[in-house]
Design an enzyme around this catalytic site. Sequence first.
Site, PDB file in Angstrom:
ATOM      1  N   ASN A 145      26.484  36.105  40.422  1.00  6.24           N
ATOM      2  CA  ASN A 145      27.614  36.250  41.333  1.00  6.24           C
ATOM      3  C   ASN A 145      27.190  37.118  42.530  1.00  6.24           C
ATOM      4  OD1 ASN A 145      29.944  37.502  42.538  1.00  6.24           O
ATOM      5  ND2 ASN A 145      31.170  36.709  40.851  1.00  6.24           N
TER       6      ASN A 145
ATOM      7  N   HIS B 125      29.242  40.768  45.765  1.00  3.45           N
ATOM      8  CA  HIS B 125      29.092  42.142  46.258  1.00  3.45           C
ATOM      9  C   HIS B 125      27.962  42.313  47.261  1.00  3.45           C
ATOM     10  CE1 HIS B 125      32.530  43.250  44.122  1.00  3.45           C
ATOM     11  NE2 HIS B 125      32.050  42.791  42.979  1.00  3.45           N
TER      12      HIS B 125
ATOM     13  N   HIS C 186      33.300  34.105  44.563  1.00  7.73           N
ATOM     14  CA  HIS C 186      34.764  34.115  44.448  1.00  7.73           C
ATOM     15  C   HIS C 186      35.369  34.266  45.843  1.00  7.73           C
ATOM     16  CE1 HIS C 186      38.464  36.220  42.338  1.00  7.73           C
ATOM     17  NE2 HIS C 186      38.814  35.198  43.098  1.00  7.73           N
TER      18      HIS C 186
ATOM     19  N   ARG D 230      38.406  35.058  47.548  1.00 10.45           N
ATOM     20  CA  ARG D 230      39.726  35.616  47.239  1.00 10.45           C
ATOM     21  C   ARG D 230      40.698  35.318  48.374  1.00 10.45           C
ATOM     22  NH1 ARG D 230      39.253  39.750  42.926  1.00 10.45           N
ATOM     23  NH2 ARG D 230      41.454  40.078  43.339  1.00 10.45           N
TER      24      ARG D 230
ATOM     25  N   ARG E  91      38.175  39.453  50.860  1.00 11.13           N
ATOM     26  CA  ARG E  91      37.617  40.802  50.951  1.00 11.13           C
ATOM     27  C   ARG E  91      36.092  40.826  50.862  1.00 11.13           C
ATOM     28  NH1 ARG E  91      39.673  43.289  45.226  1.00 11.13           N
ATOM     29  NH2 ARG E  91      41.643  42.558  46.063  1.00 11.13           N
TER      30      ARG E  91
ATOM     31  N   GLU F  59      34.543  30.381  42.216  1.00  8.18           N
ATOM     32  CA  GLU F  59      35.637  31.071  41.521  1.00  8.18           C
ATOM     33  C   GLU F  59      36.832  31.131  42.440  1.00  8.18           C
ATOM     34  OE1 GLU F  59      35.609  35.090  39.967  1.00  8.18           O
ATOM     35  OE2 GLU F  59      33.599  34.678  39.250  1.00  8.18           O
TER      36      GLU F  59
ATOM     37  N   THR G 142      38.753  41.067  38.899  1.00  9.92           N
ATOM     38  CA  THR G 142      39.612  40.233  38.059  1.00  9.92           C
ATOM     39  C   THR G 142      39.900  40.984  36.758  1.00  9.92           C
ATOM     40  OG1 THR G 142      38.373  38.402  38.998  1.00  9.92           O
ATOM     41  CG2 THR G 142      39.886  37.881  37.211  1.00  9.92           C
TER      42      THR G 142
ATOM     43  N   GLU H  92      35.643  30.292  30.266  1.00 10.27           N
ATOM     44  CA  GLU H  92      34.780  31.473  30.377  1.00 10.27           C
ATOM     45  C   GLU H  92      35.515  32.627  29.705  1.00 10.27           C
ATOM     46  OE1 GLU H  92      32.729  32.248  34.054  1.00 10.27           O
ATOM     47  OE2 GLU H  92      32.803  34.422  33.710  1.00 10.27           O
TER      48      GLU H  92
ATOM     49  N   HIS I 295      31.837  39.151  32.925  1.00  7.69           N
ATOM     50  CA  HIS I 295      32.568  40.302  33.459  1.00  7.69           C
ATOM     51  C   HIS I 295      32.081  41.604  32.807  1.00  7.69           C
ATOM     52  CE1 HIS I 295      35.810  41.473  36.217  1.00  7.69           C
ATOM     53  NE2 HIS I 295      35.683  42.611  35.555  1.00  7.69           N
TER      54      HIS I 295
HETATM   55  N1  PXP Z   1      33.136  35.812  35.712  1.00  9.57           N
HETATM   56  C1  PXP Z   1      34.328  35.879  36.360  1.00  9.57           C
HETATM   57  C2  PXP Z   1      35.318  34.801  36.106  1.00  9.57           C
HETATM   58  C3  PXP Z   1      34.614  36.932  37.258  1.00  9.57           C
HETATM   59  O1  PXP Z   1      35.803  36.987  37.889  1.00  9.57           O
HETATM   60  C4  PXP Z   1      33.619  37.894  37.507  1.00  9.57           C
HETATM   61  C5  PXP Z   1      33.876  38.981  38.510  1.00  9.57           C
HETATM   62  O2  PXP Z   1      33.945  38.428  39.776  1.00  9.57           O
HETATM   63  C6  PXP Z   1      32.399  37.771  36.829  1.00  9.57           C
HETATM   64  C7  PXP Z   1      32.186  36.737  35.922  1.00  9.57           C
HETATM   65  C8  PXP Z   1      31.273  38.730  37.060  1.00  9.57           C
HETATM   66  O3  PXP Z   1      31.672  40.014  36.662  1.00  9.57           O
HETATM   67  P1  PXP Z   1      30.768  41.235  37.062  1.00  9.57           P
HETATM   68  O4  PXP Z   1      30.731  41.292  38.542  1.00  9.57           O
HETATM   69  O5  PXP Z   1      31.473  42.391  36.428  1.00  9.57           O
HETATM   70  O6  PXP Z   1      29.402  40.987  36.464  1.00  9.57           O
END
Ligand code: PXP
Length: 243
Positions: free
Chosen positions: A10, A13, A46, A48, A52, A73, A104, A154, A193
Amino acid sequence: MTRYLRLGINVDHVATLRNARGGAHPDPVAAARAAVAAGADGIVAHLREDRRHIRDADIRSLRQQIAKPLNFEMAATAEMLAIALDVRPHACCLVPERRTELTTEGGLDVAKHEAEFAPFIRRLTAGGIRVSLFIDPEPAQLDAAARVQAPAIELHTGTYCEAKGAAQQGELRRIAAAAAHAERLGLECHAGHGLNFDNVGPIAAIATIVELNIGHFLIGHAVFDGLGPTIARMRSMMDQNRR
Ligand code: PXP
């Protein structure tokens, strides 16, 4: 036969950091390219409602410029449905979204909103997009996911990741039971997550989970070790625990 465990990276960030200064650096698409070179099986982003971190142009560039599957996402809204059907990512992971949350915070309540999810999933599926539903490891949510004909779920690992000691072991058992339940229902099982080097092992060892999606920890750790080595280390920990 041991099933391969995919790693989705992901890149949200990377965009958070870029947006902090308003310019183009660091570029989430360049990060996605580096992640793929380091062994990522797919890229997660993602979009949003408040934009952001990831922006519309990022989603389009990730789709066009990255060879590996894009997992988009998004919240189950009309706006996001239109974007998904236009961009046509490989997959969409539907997540709950509230403006005030930092990330999330919980899974979708599919059981309560089956009537809304079923047609939404049908539209995405008809567009050739593979849908997963981000849910807490609760049997009622898994049963509902099967009823609305999502091909994948998931499991939200956030509670497991934040718990300590016996409570964490309890959460791990819930996730393992949910993964077994998904298998019985014919749902492909993903998880994510809050995963990091310290907590990923027991999750990677659950044989019926076939995909982990990880972002925040890896992007943060890359400040110290670099993105490639950080992802390669996660990849190797996943492989060791799967064996
Ligand atoms: N899976 C989903 C559905 C999420 O919303 C997120 C956070 O954006 C993640 C995985 C990844 O989580 P993390 O950034 O805490 O590794």
